[in-house]
Each structure stands twice: as structure tokens, then as C-alpha cells.
Design a protein around this motif. Structure first.
Motif, PDB file in Angstrom:
ATOM      1  N   PRO A 144      24.645  52.568  11.902  1.00 30.36           N
ATOM      2  CA  PRO A 144      23.999  51.465  12.629  1.00 30.36           C
ATOM      3  C   PRO A 144      23.029  51.915  13.839  1.00 30.36           C
ATOM      4  O   PRO A 144      23.420  52.683  14.587  1.00 30.36           O
ATOM      5  CB  PRO A 144      24.850  50.259  12.980  1.00 30.36           C
ATOM      6  CG  PRO A 144      26.209  51.057  13.096  1.00 30.36           C
ATOM      7  CD  PRO A 144      26.059  52.356  12.256  1.00 30.36           C
ATOM      8  N   LEU A 145      21.919  51.367  13.814  1.00 27.96           N
ATOM      9  CA  LEU A 145      20.983  51.682  14.875  1.00 27.96           C
ATOM     10  C   LEU A 145      20.971  50.584  15.762  1.00 27.96           C
ATOM     11  O   LEU A 145      21.488  49.540  15.676  1.00 27.96           O
ATOM     12  CB  LEU A 145      19.584  51.836  14.331  1.00 27.96           C
ATOM     13  CG  LEU A 145      19.312  52.969  13.414  1.00 27.96           C
ATOM     14  CD1 LEU A 145      17.775  53.204  13.126  1.00 27.96           C
ATOM     15  CD2 LEU A 145      20.040  54.402  13.755  1.00 27.96           C
ATOM     16  N   ALA A 146      20.322  50.698  17.252  1.00 29.59           N
ATOM     17  CA  ALA A 146      20.639  49.871  18.158  1.00 29.59           C
ATOM     18  C   ALA A 146      19.682  48.705  18.228  1.00 29.59           C
ATOM     19  O   ALA A 146      20.030  47.585  18.890  1.00 29.59           O
ATOM     20  CB  ALA A 146      20.251  50.538  19.708  1.00 29.59           C
ATOM     21  N   GLN A 147      18.500  48.613  17.206  1.00 27.64           N
ATOM     22  CA  GLN A 147      17.378  47.584  17.378  1.00 27.64           C
ATOM     23  C   GLN A 147      17.244  47.189  15.801  1.00 27.64           C
ATOM     24  O   GLN A 147      17.534  47.933  14.785  1.00 27.64           O
ATOM     25  CB  GLN A 147      16.198  48.043  17.937  1.00 27.64           C
ATOM     26  CG  GLN A 147      16.482  48.562  19.118  1.00 27.64           C
ATOM     27  CD  GLN A 147      14.945  49.176  20.089  1.00 27.64           C
ATOM     28  OE1 GLN A 147      14.105  48.243  19.854  1.00 27.64           O
ATOM     29  NE2 GLN A 147      14.889  50.136  20.385  1.00 27.64           N
ATOM     30  N   MET A 148      16.879  45.895  15.838  1.00 25.35           N
ATOM     31  CA  MET A 148      16.360  45.545  14.592  1.00 25.35           C
ATOM     32  C   MET A 148      17.526  45.175  13.317  1.00 25.35           C
ATOM     33  O   MET A 148      17.191  44.924  12.382  1.00 25.35           O
ATOM     34  CB  MET A 148      15.287  46.007  14.118  1.00 25.35           C
ATOM     35  CG  MET A 148      13.660  45.933  14.662  1.00 25.35           C
ATOM     36  SD  MET A 148      12.632  46.880  13.845  1.00 25.35           S
ATOM     37  CE  MET A 148      12.568  46.391  12.352  1.00 25.35           C
ATOM     38  N   GLY A 149      18.656  45.359  14.099  1.00 21.37           N
ATOM     39  CA  GLY A 149      19.631  45.436  12.849  1.00 21.37           C
ATOM     40  C   GLY A 149      19.727  46.422  11.927  1.00 21.37           C
ATOM     41  O   GLY A 149      19.957  46.279  10.771  1.00 21.37           O
ATOM     42  N   LEU A 150      19.013  47.548  12.209  1.00 18.06           N
ATOM     43  CA  LEU A 150      18.710  48.682  11.210  1.00 18.06           C
ATOM     44  C   LEU A 150      20.046  49.533  10.810  1.00 18.06           C
ATOM     45  O   LEU A 150      20.781  49.852  11.804  1.00 18.06           O
ATOM     46  CB  LEU A 150      17.573  49.649  11.835  1.00 18.06           C
ATOM     47  CG  LEU A 150      16.212  48.718  11.642  1.00 18.06           C
ATOM     48  CD1 LEU A 150      15.188  49.931  12.309  1.00 18.06           C
ATOM     49  CD2 LEU A 150      15.839  48.308  10.302  1.00 18.06           C
ATOM     50  N   VAL A 151      19.933  50.068   9.665  1.00 21.53           N
ATOM     51  CA  VAL A 151      21.117  50.890   9.229  1.00 21.53           C
ATOM     52  C   VAL A 151      20.495  52.412   8.471  1.00 21.53           C
ATOM     53  O   VAL A 151      19.695  52.053   7.788  1.00 21.53           O
ATOM     54  CB  VAL A 151      22.042  50.235   8.292  1.00 21.53           C
ATOM     55  CG1 VAL A 151      23.118  51.317   7.823  1.00 21.53           C
ATOM     56  CG2 VAL A 151      22.605  49.047   8.888  1.00 21.53           C
ATOM     57  N   THR A 152      20.774  53.484   9.039  1.00 21.14           N
ATOM     58  CA  THR A 152      20.131  54.400   8.576  1.00 21.14           C
ATOM     59  C   THR A 152      21.361  54.770   7.291  1.00 21.14           C
ATOM     60  O   THR A 152      22.669  54.983   7.555  1.00 21.14           O
ATOM     61  CB  THR A 152      20.199  55.842   9.798  1.00 21.14           C
ATOM     62  OG1 THR A 152      19.244  55.309  10.478  1.00 21.14           O
ATOM     63  CG2 THR A 152      19.489  56.824   9.027  1.00 21.14           C
ATOM     64  N   SER A 153      20.430  55.254   6.285  1.00 23.07           N
ATOM     65  CA  SER A 153      21.491  55.719   5.192  1.00 23.07           C
ATOM     66  C   SER A 153      20.799  57.146   5.046  1.00 23.07           C
ATOM     67  O   SER A 153      19.696  57.538   4.632  1.00 23.07           O
ATOM     68  CB  SER A 153      21.133  54.963   3.897  1.00 23.07           C
ATOM     69  OG  SER A 153      21.653  53.495   4.201  1.00 23.07           O
ATOM     70  N   VAL A 154      21.962  58.064   4.538  1.00 26.93           N
ATOM     71  CA  VAL A 154      21.617  59.537   4.308  1.00 26.93           C
ATOM     72  C   VAL A 154      22.721  59.698   2.990  1.00 26.93           C
ATOM     73  O   VAL A 154      23.771  59.534   3.018  1.00 26.93           O
ATOM     74  CB  VAL A 154      21.859  60.367   5.260  1.00 26.93           C
ATOM     75  CG1 VAL A 154      21.745  61.764   4.786  1.00 26.93           C
ATOM     76  CG2 VAL A 154      21.156  60.146   6.474  1.00 26.93           C
TER      77      VAL A 154
END
Length: 522
Positions: free
Chosen positions: A336-346
Motif C-alpha cells: 500500500p502507498l501513502a496517498q490515494m489508496g494506491l497499491v503497488t503490485s509487482v
């Protein structure tokens, strides 16, 4: 009948007569190959498991570094946009730049847009629906668009100044276009967000009306001396986020994309296949389960199998998912990222990480197979030369003894002590048996050996021929020959013994110069 019974007893007494037989050469060759296989397995299996564990651990660490890098850059990109919004708002609030001054306003917006390539648009809207927008167009130009509301004398219109960026990075004016417009800034989603009671830093994803692309906007109501001047918005299109992800390359088959807690695909690398419509400005925001991209499908299936919900994701999660259709395992990392409710997927295919190990393993197995073949051939040749041939000679010697063909017993040269000992024992046995030839006919011994008749106490009644023979006048001869009598007696007994044996007789005993022999027994 007695001979048959004795032969049966002898064969029954032979150890292992009913067990499966194998030659020593074969056993040694197979043993050498098995030893090599066991040694290879003892070395290879722990090495393979350890290397895979180490690679998986290394992959986890690299993924964590990649995730941190992406998080820092994405958060930095969003922070830059928020920082630009705050800086512009401060200039307008403090009166450094008069928002009504067209030249200074354009210069301010252009300077931020040019200095921060990640920004897509900067817009300011007045309460009377007058608005000014500086944005990057899809064709690489920068456009200054001013929307003028309708007045008593004129209809609503849009004035657009188009600038092209030169090779030196300067802006060159190309043309001005004036056309009609029904755009009302006070009714736009981003404008209304500035007045929400719990105003978020970023809006939800929406379609930006001026460019028709999907994006997000950070907004702020601008006031001066307690009076509301209007609303300032700084926007980033999702295409800008995708372009940012394009610069991230982990492995040939890997994929990096951004989703949000609503399980929507926000941004994806351009090299990810099967998503051609992302180039279209009219593309819609898609749910992850509706996107037919291998990497996205892996994440959706992995989330379901692991019972993970993105909305509950509070820290980085990693898992491995096996895709049956592609017969491939994938390393998946969600952060999870700190802004916009974003989630990084690798998503990284296991073959990308372990590909070199798998290739080296196949080469090692091929080399091992070739080595085993060579070892088998070498062991067979060595076993034949060093063991098989000497043992065959030992066997021939024993068969010669069995046939009482003592002249065929030959010495055997070998580097193995046991074979030399057997050869020496066979030679001694041959010498011992040779002495019996003086007393027992050779054919009789062969018959006893061939029929397996054992020597036993007992007897039977049988018609036989018995010979008693001595030297007439032996006493006188003894006095005549003196000490030469022994030599004379030896020649005599040898000659008589040979004659008796040639006649297939059996010498029973020597009594001085007398010989007792018989025929017809045993």
C-alpha cells in the motif's frame, strides 16, 4: 541310484543355487554407477534446495527494494503535485501574483508545468464559471485554455493558445484558437471537491473534461483577505502514472502496475500485453477482475487464494501463486502507498528468477548423465580387465581341477590379493591332487567329481580283480645295489604304477617292493 542321490545332495548343498545370479563384472559396473548417482544426488539435491531458497530470499529483498523505490517515486510524484498546488495557492493568496493578471498568471502556471513533467494540468476557476487552464496535450504541445462565461453581449467561448516545446526546452507560440464552449467550471467534480467537509488530498479517479482522459486532482479553495477568489486544481492523468511505471524494469517477464483499494486498475506499464485500449483517451477505469492481462489475473487469483482484501491491506504482503494454465509460478508483492489508496503490485515469473538456475541444473544433469555413461563404460572395462578376466581364469582352473586335468591349471596374475590367493590355493590343490594319480586312476577321479559322489563309510559286495605283485629275489637285489636301491625301487614303482593306471586300475597300497591294486571298484 546312489550316485544320483549323492549328486542331488551336493547340488542342494550349494549355497545360492536357487537364487538369482549376477556376474561380478555387472555388479561392480552397476555399483560404480549407483555410487556416482548417489554422490551426485547427495550434492545436487541440497545445493538445488539451498540455491532456490537463497534466490527466493534474494527475490524477496529485491522486491522490497523495488516496492520502496516505487513507493518513494509515486509518493514523490504526488507530493510534487501537492507542493505545486500549495506554492501556486500561496502566490495567489499572498497577492504575489494577481490571478486576474493574464500574463503573470500564464507565466506562473507555465513555469510549474514546465518544471514538473509529471503534472498534466493546472486550472483555476472563479465562482462565475470563468476559468483558466494550462495543460499538456496528447500531441506534446502545451495549451493555455481560458473559458469565458456568457455575457449580455457574447456567448460563452474558449480561447486556446497552443505552444510547442522546442529542442532547447523553450516554448514557441504556434497559434490561437477561439471556439464556442459550454464548459462550466463550478459544476466540475474537481471544483466541488474543494468544498467537501472532509476534503481529501486527492479526488477519486474521474474523467477530466478538457482532455477526456482519466486522472486525479488535488484541489484547494483560494482566499485573499477572507474573500474566496476561486478554486485551484493540479491534476495528474493516469497516463502520466503509467509512463512513470514504464521506466521500471525488473525482469523480462515481470509486470508492475498500480491498483487502489477499490480493486481498480489505475496505471500499468506499456509493455504489459493485452491492454491495447489503454492508449485510447476514452478508456474506462477497469476492475481488476475484468482485465485480461496475465499479471493482473495472477494478482486477482492470488488475492482470492490467500484471502487478502486490498481494502484491508496495511503492510506489504508477498506470496507465490501457481498458474496451472501456464504451468508457471509467480512471485507476487503487494504494497500500500501513502496517498490515494494506491497499491503497488509487482508480479515476477519464477522462471525469470530461477531461470539461470534451471538452465544450469539442466546442463549439470546433462553433464552428469554423460559422466555416468563414461563411468559405466570405464567401470565395465575395468571390471572386465581387473576382475572379470582373472575370475574367469580362476573358474577355468577350478573346472580343470573338477575334470582332473591338472596340466591345464595355470597361474593367474592379478593386482587383487584375494585373486592371487585363490590362484595360489588352486595351484597347491593341483599339486596335491597330482600325487593321487599315483594311486587312483584319473578317469575314476573324474567320474567321482562328475557324479558328485561323496566319500562315505560303508561298503558293498562286488566282483573285483586284485593284483598282488612284488620283486622276486628282492633281498639279493637289495644287497647287490646297496644305497642305489632307493633309486632303483623308485623307477620300478613309478613304471608299475603308470602301467596299472593305464590299465584303469586302482593302487591300494605299496608294501616295500610289493604293490596291491584292484579293478572294478569303487
Amino acid at each position: 541310484m546312489a550316485a544320483d542321490d549323492a549328486g542331488s545332495k551336493l547340488r542342494a548343498a550349494e549355497p545360492g543355487s536357487r537364487q538369482a545370479q549376477v556376474s561380478m563384472r555387472t555388479a561392480l559396473s552397476v555399483g560404480a554407477v549407483v555410487a556416482v548417482l548417489l554422490s551426485a544426488a547427495i550434492v545436487h539435491v541440497p545445493w538445488s534446495l539451498t540455491s532456490r531458497t537463497n534466490i527466493a530470499d534474494l527475490n524477496t529483498r529485491l522486491n522490497n527494494q523495488v516496492i520502496r523505490s516505487i513507493a518513494e517515486k509515486v509518493d514523490g510524484l504526488l507530493d510534487n503535485a501537492v507542493g505545486a498546488r500549495q506554492a501556486i495557492a500561496t502566490n495567489l493568496t499572498e497577492g504575489v501574483i494577481d490571478v486576474d493578471d493574464q500574463v503573470k498568471r500564464e507565466f506562473l502556471f507555465l513555469s510549474f508545468l514546465q518544471s514538473q513533467p509529471s503534472l498534466t494540468a493546472i486550472e483555476f476557476g472563479w465562482l462565475d464559471n470563468h476559468s483558466f487552464l494550462a495543460r499538456r496535450a496528447a500531441d506534446g504541445t502545451i495549451r493555455m485554455e481560458e473559458f469565458l462565461p456568457a455575457s449580455d453581449t457574447e456567448a460563452a467561448k474558449r480561447r486556446t493558445d497552443i505552444y510547442r516545446i522546442t529542442d532547447d526546452g523553450d516554448l514557441m507560440f504556434e497559434q490561437r484558437v477561439i471556439d464556442a464552449s459550454d464548459y462550466r467550471v463550478s459544476e466540475q467534480f474537481w471544483f466541488l471537491t474543494a468544498f467537501d467537509a472532509d476534503q481529501p488530498t486527492w479526488s477519486n479517479i474521474y474523467r477530466m473534461p478538457t482532455s477526456d482522459a482519466l486522472g486525479v486532482t488535488t484541489t484547494r479553495a483560494v482566499q485573499r483577505d477572507g474573500n474566496l477568489l476561486g478554486v485551484l486544481g493540479v491534476s495528474i492523468s493516469l497516463d502520466r502514472l503509467s509512463a512513470f511505471l514504464d521506466g521500471i524494469e525488473i525482469s523480462p517477464g515481470s509486470a508492475v502496475f498500480l491498483t487502489n483499494v477499490y480493486e481498480e486498475l489505475v496505471a500499468v506499464q506499456r509493455q504489459v500485453p493485452n491492454l491495447a485500449d489503454r492508449e485510447s483517451p476514452r478508456r474506462e477505469i477497469q476492475k481488476l477482475d475484468a482485465v485480461h492481462v496475465p499479471a493482473v489475473c495472477v494478482v486477482v487469483a492470488g488475492l482470492a487464494d490467500s484471502h487478502i482484501a486490498l481494502r484491508n491491506l496495511e503492510q506489504t504482503r508477498q506470496f507465490t501463486y501457481y498458474e496451472r494454465d501456464r504451468d508457471e509460478s509467480y512471485f507476487v508483492t503487494l504494497a500500500p502507498l501513502a496517498q490515494m489508496g494506491l497499491v503497488t503490485s509487482v508480479v515476477i515469473p519464477e522462471s525469470d528468477v530461477l531461470g539461470a538456475i534451471n538452465r544450469n541444473t539442466r546442463l549439470l544433469l546433462a553433464a552428469l548423465a554423460a559422466f555416468i555413461v563414461l563411468v559405466g563404460i570405464a567401470a565395465t572395462l575395468l571390471a572386465r580387465r581387473a576382475v572379470g578376466v582373472p575370475l574367469a581364469a580362476v573358474t577355468q582352473n577350478l573346472r580343470a581341477l573338477e575334470d582332473f586335468q591338472l596340466d591345464r591349471v595355470m597361474p593367474i596374475a592379478s593386482r587383487f590379493t584375494e585373486i592371487r590367493q585363490v590362484s595360489a590355493a588352486t595351484a597347491r590343490m593341483s599339486s596335491s591332487l597330482a600325487s593321487f594319480k599315483k594311486y587312483i586312476p584319473t578317469e575314476l577321479v573324474r567320474t567321482l567329481f562328475a557324479q558328485g559322489i561323496e566319500a562315505e563309510l560303508g561298503g558293498e559286495r562286488r566282483e573285483m580283480t586284485i593284483l598282488f605283485m612284488d620283486i622276486a629275489g628282492f633281498t639279493g637285489l637289495a644287497e647287490k645295489y646297496g644305497d642305489r636301491l632307493i633309486e632303483f625301487l623308485g623307477d620300478y614303482l613309478s613304471e608299475m604304477s603308470t602301467t596299472i593306471q593305464d590299465g584303469k586300475g586302482t593302487i591300494d597300497k605299496y608294501i616295500g617292493d610289493a604293490i596291491m591294486a584292484f579293478w572294478g571298484a569303487p
